[in-house]
Design a protein around this motif. Sequence first.
Motif, PDB file in Angstrom:
ATOM      1  N   THR A 239      75.027  -2.781 -16.809  1.00  0.00           N
ATOM      2  CA  THR A 239      74.530  -4.094 -17.191  1.00  0.00           C
ATOM      3  C   THR A 239      75.618  -4.920 -17.867  1.00  0.00           C
ATOM      4  O   THR A 239      75.742  -6.125 -17.635  1.00  0.00           O
ATOM      5  CB  THR A 239      73.321  -3.960 -18.138  1.00  0.00           C
ATOM      6  N   HIS A 240      76.425  -4.279 -18.703  1.00  0.00           N
ATOM      7  CA  HIS A 240      77.417  -5.033 -19.465  1.00  0.00           C
ATOM      8  C   HIS A 240      78.672  -5.385 -18.660  1.00  0.00           C
ATOM      9  O   HIS A 240      79.330  -6.378 -18.999  1.00  0.00           O
ATOM     10  CB  HIS A 240      77.798  -4.279 -20.733  1.00  0.00           C
ATOM     11  N   ILE A 241      79.012  -4.639 -17.643  1.00  0.00           N
ATOM     12  CA  ILE A 241      80.175  -5.032 -16.827  1.00  0.00           C
ATOM     13  C   ILE A 241      79.985  -6.441 -16.262  1.00  0.00           C
ATOM     14  O   ILE A 241      80.840  -7.311 -16.453  1.00  0.00           O
ATOM     15  CB  ILE A 241      80.453  -4.006 -15.718  1.00  0.00           C
ATOM     16  N   PRO A 242      78.875  -6.718 -15.574  1.00  0.00           N
ATOM     17  CA  PRO A 242      78.698  -8.095 -15.081  1.00  0.00           C
ATOM     18  C   PRO A 242      78.449  -9.096 -16.205  1.00  0.00           C
ATOM     19  O   PRO A 242      78.834 -10.267 -16.081  1.00  0.00           O
ATOM     20  CB  PRO A 242      77.490  -7.986 -14.134  1.00  0.00           C
ATOM     21  N   LEU A 273      80.785  -6.865 -26.933  1.00  0.00           N
ATOM     22  CA  LEU A 273      79.615  -6.099 -27.352  1.00  0.00           C
ATOM     23  C   LEU A 273      78.909  -6.788 -28.514  1.00  0.00           C
ATOM     24  O   LEU A 273      77.677  -6.826 -28.585  1.00  0.00           O
ATOM     25  CB  LEU A 273      80.033  -4.690 -27.776  1.00  0.00           C
ATOM     26  N   ARG A 274      79.685  -7.330 -29.433  1.00  0.00           N
ATOM     27  CA  ARG A 274      79.109  -8.029 -30.589  1.00  0.00           C
ATOM     28  C   ARG A 274      78.324  -9.256 -30.163  1.00  0.00           C
ATOM     29  O   ARG A 274      77.222  -9.508 -30.663  1.00  0.00           O
ATOM     30  CB  ARG A 274      80.228  -8.441 -31.554  1.00  0.00           C
ATOM     31  N   LEU A 275      78.859 -10.022 -29.219  1.00  0.00           N
ATOM     32  CA  LEU A 275      78.293 -11.323 -28.881  1.00  0.00           C
ATOM     33  C   LEU A 275      77.208 -11.281 -27.811  1.00  0.00           C
ATOM     34  O   LEU A 275      76.338 -12.145 -27.774  1.00  0.00           O
ATOM     35  CB  LEU A 275      79.403 -12.268 -28.417  1.00  0.00           C
ATOM     36  N   ILE A 276      77.270 -10.316 -26.920  1.00  0.00           N
ATOM     37  CA  ILE A 276      76.369 -10.310 -25.761  1.00  0.00           C
ATOM     38  C   ILE A 276      75.339  -9.196 -25.928  1.00  0.00           C
ATOM     39  O   ILE A 276      75.679  -8.010 -25.877  1.00  0.00           O
ATOM     40  CB  ILE A 276      77.154 -10.122 -24.451  1.00  0.00           C
ATOM     41  N   VAL A 377      74.776 -16.352  -9.192  1.00  0.00           N
ATOM     42  CA  VAL A 377      74.313 -15.382 -10.182  1.00  0.00           C
ATOM     43  C   VAL A 377      72.789 -15.318 -10.151  1.00  0.00           C
ATOM     44  O   VAL A 377      72.110 -16.335 -10.251  1.00  0.00           O
ATOM     45  CB  VAL A 377      74.776 -15.762 -11.600  1.00  0.00           C
ATOM     46  N   GLU A 378      72.264 -14.122 -10.010  1.00  0.00           N
ATOM     47  CA  GLU A 378      70.816 -13.900 -10.083  1.00  0.00           C
ATOM     48  C   GLU A 378      70.565 -12.932 -11.234  1.00  0.00           C
ATOM     49  O   GLU A 378      71.109 -11.833 -11.251  1.00  0.00           O
ATOM     50  CB  GLU A 378      70.290 -13.298  -8.777  1.00  0.00           C
ATOM     51  N   TRP A 379      69.747 -13.362 -12.201  1.00  0.00           N
ATOM     52  CA  TRP A 379      69.549 -12.567 -13.407  1.00  0.00           C
ATOM     53  C   TRP A 379      68.390 -11.588 -13.243  1.00  0.00           C
ATOM     54  O   TRP A 379      67.407 -11.868 -12.560  1.00  0.00           O
ATOM     55  CB  TRP A 379      69.293 -13.478 -14.607  1.00  0.00           C
ATOM     56  N   LYS A 380      68.525 -10.435 -13.857  1.00  0.00           N
ATOM     57  CA  LYS A 380      67.466  -9.433 -13.830  1.00  0.00           C
ATOM     58  C   LYS A 380      66.206  -9.989 -14.481  1.00  0.00           C
ATOM     59  O   LYS A 380      66.277 -10.718 -15.461  1.00  0.00           O
ATOM     60  CB  LYS A 380      67.897  -8.181 -14.596  1.00  0.00           C
ATOM     61  N   LYS A 381      65.077  -9.603 -13.939  1.00  0.00           N
ATOM     62  CA  LYS A 381      63.795  -9.992 -14.511  1.00  0.00           C
ATOM     63  C   LYS A 381      62.909  -8.753 -14.574  1.00  0.00           C
ATOM     64  O   LYS A 381      63.001  -7.866 -13.741  1.00  0.00           O
ATOM     65  CB  LYS A 381      63.118 -11.085 -13.682  1.00  0.00           C
ATOM     66  N   GLY A 382      62.045  -8.709 -15.574  1.00  0.00           N
ATOM     67  CA  GLY A 382      61.114  -7.602 -15.696  1.00  0.00           C
ATOM     68  C   GLY A 382      61.745  -6.303 -16.132  1.00  0.00           C
ATOM     69  O   GLY A 382      61.192  -5.227 -15.876  1.00  0.00           O
ATOM     70  N   LEU A 383      62.902  -6.383 -16.799  1.00  0.00           N
ATOM     71  CA  LEU A 383      63.567  -5.180 -17.287  1.00  0.00           C
ATOM     72  C   LEU A 383      63.768  -5.274 -18.793  1.00  0.00           C
ATOM     73  O   LEU A 383      63.754  -6.365 -19.363  1.00  0.00           O
ATOM     74  CB  LEU A 383      64.915  -4.981 -16.596  1.00  0.00           C
ATOM     75  N   LEU A 384      63.986  -4.123 -19.423  1.00  0.00           N
ATOM     76  CA  LEU A 384      64.228  -4.095 -20.861  1.00  0.00           C
ATOM     77  C   LEU A 384      65.660  -4.481 -21.200  1.00  0.00           C
ATOM     78  O   LEU A 384      65.984  -4.677 -22.366  1.00  0.00           O
ATOM     79  CB  LEU A 384      63.932  -2.700 -21.411  1.00  0.00           C
ATOM     80  N   VAL A 385      66.515  -4.558 -20.183  1.00  0.00           N
ATOM     81  CA  VAL A 385      67.901  -4.969 -20.384  1.00  0.00           C
ATOM     82  C   VAL A 385      68.129  -6.294 -19.666  1.00  0.00           C
ATOM     83  O   VAL A 385      67.421  -6.634 -18.712  1.00  0.00           O
ATOM     84  CB  VAL A 385      68.896  -3.910 -19.861  1.00  0.00           C
ATOM     85  N   ARG A 386      69.132  -7.054 -20.127  1.00  0.00           N
ATOM     86  CA  ARG A 386      69.395  -8.363 -19.539  1.00  0.00           C
ATOM     87  C   ARG A 386      70.814  -8.417 -19.002  1.00  0.00           C
ATOM     88  O   ARG A 386      71.775  -8.049 -19.677  1.00  0.00           O
ATOM     89  CB  ARG A 386      69.209  -9.465 -20.579  1.00  0.00           C
ATOM     90  N   GLY A 387      70.934  -8.899 -17.787  1.00  0.00           N
ATOM     91  CA  GLY A 387      72.240  -9.056 -17.168  1.00  0.00           C
ATOM     92  C   GLY A 387      72.068  -9.524 -15.739  1.00  0.00           C
ATOM     93  O   GLY A 387      70.947  -9.626 -15.222  1.00  0.00           O
ATOM     94  N   PRO A 388      73.167  -9.820 -15.055  1.00  0.00           N
ATOM     95  CA  PRO A 388      73.070 -10.254 -13.666  1.00  0.00           C
ATOM     96  C   PRO A 388      72.606  -9.133 -12.735  1.00  0.00           C
ATOM     97  O   PRO A 388      73.131  -8.016 -12.780  1.00  0.00           O
ATOM     98  CB  PRO A 388      74.508 -10.671 -13.331  1.00  0.00           C
ATOM     99  N   LYS A 389      71.633  -9.436 -11.916  1.00  0.00           N
ATOM    100  CA  LYS A 389      71.243  -8.532 -10.834  1.00  0.00           C
ATOM    101  C   LYS A 389      72.194  -8.702  -9.666  1.00  0.00           C
ATOM    102  O   LYS A 389      72.492  -7.755  -8.931  1.00  0.00           O
ATOM    103  CB  LYS A 389      69.803  -8.841 -10.399  1.00  0.00           C
TER     104      LYS A 389
END
Length: 395
Positions: A239-242, A273-276, A377-389
Amino acid sequence: MTATRQVRRYPFSEAPGVDIDPLYGALRRDEPVSRVQLPYGEEAWLATRYDDVRTVLIDPRFSRAAAQGQDQPRTREEITYEGIIGLDPPEHTRLRKLVGKALTARRVNEMRENAVRIANACLDDLVAEGPSADLVEHFAMPFPVTVICELLGVPVEDHVKFRVWTEGLTSTAQPIMAQVEQLFGYIGGLVAQRREQPTEDLLGVLVHARDEHDQLSEQELLSIVGVGLLLTGSETVSTHIPNFLYALLKSPGHYEMLKAEPELIPAAVEELLRLIPLNPAAMFPRYATEDVRFGDVVVRQGEPILVSLPGANRDPEIFTDPEDVDFRRASNPHVAFGHGPHHCLGAQLARMELQVALEAVTTRFPDLRLSGGDDGVEWKKGLLVRGPKVLRVRW
């Protein structure tokens, strides 16, 4: 006191991209311990100041074990399977020590060369799709899953199964226990193989601890491997790489800085990591075992409290110019991986993978850019984590 305070719906409005809702800053300043109501479960307190967050995370008066069996505040209807995360010391400490011996900073550093090999193999596949491709599908997902699967000794042909289970375990829509049962069933098969033919991989070491030294129950073994290592060793990084690359490509000067000064990459990983934030909302409430005061607020015995790691990580009392990206920040004691007894089990592994990923990408793709801007960019939805899908890039 609880009845007289405003109770806010939580999570707050979803901020665009990798930003966080500005309400966190306002609460940290004016109401650092506030009342919130999540979609499911009882009302809770929410701590947003750095010092308060650290207190909740280390003070034994706030218990994770006490949350078990409660109507915990949560973002999905089903109670999340927690495994080791739902324990307090000394049980939690015993399990951490077993895995900690295999995931020391020295051991993780020794794994770096293999991680570099895996990263470059994934980037070779990305290049083959070029000159434009989805960085998530061809790099951010397969890279950390391959690293953790090789660490555990999972056969190559089964890596894709772990990708499916990882997403299922973080979904707010799918029944989580069905995913847990499938994952545990598969890991149980690998455990049986290790008993017949012992191995030196991490799973083999844990099986030996279970069978020879009676340090793990069968359920603990499955939980550590399936939830403790799979999620922290792959989902965080994938999740954090993108997330990181999206942020860097939206601010090209920072991408150029890492190209020109790759020695800044470890510090850049810590700053990003601090900011995102990985999670759009606080998770895993702790329950007070006695009354605890925070300024004019008293968290009563039996009440749950959540901690906002993103809020703490932007506290101006701790971080100079906290909203700015500063890869040369002199001090960066962020709590992105938590703090205290429940500090992320795979933090050292995740750091190493993120450093390897940024160095490999910035080295091999000096002209990398978003393909079609935010339309790619398409963002993840319906997940406990946030990032680009999906994160389409060009080079």
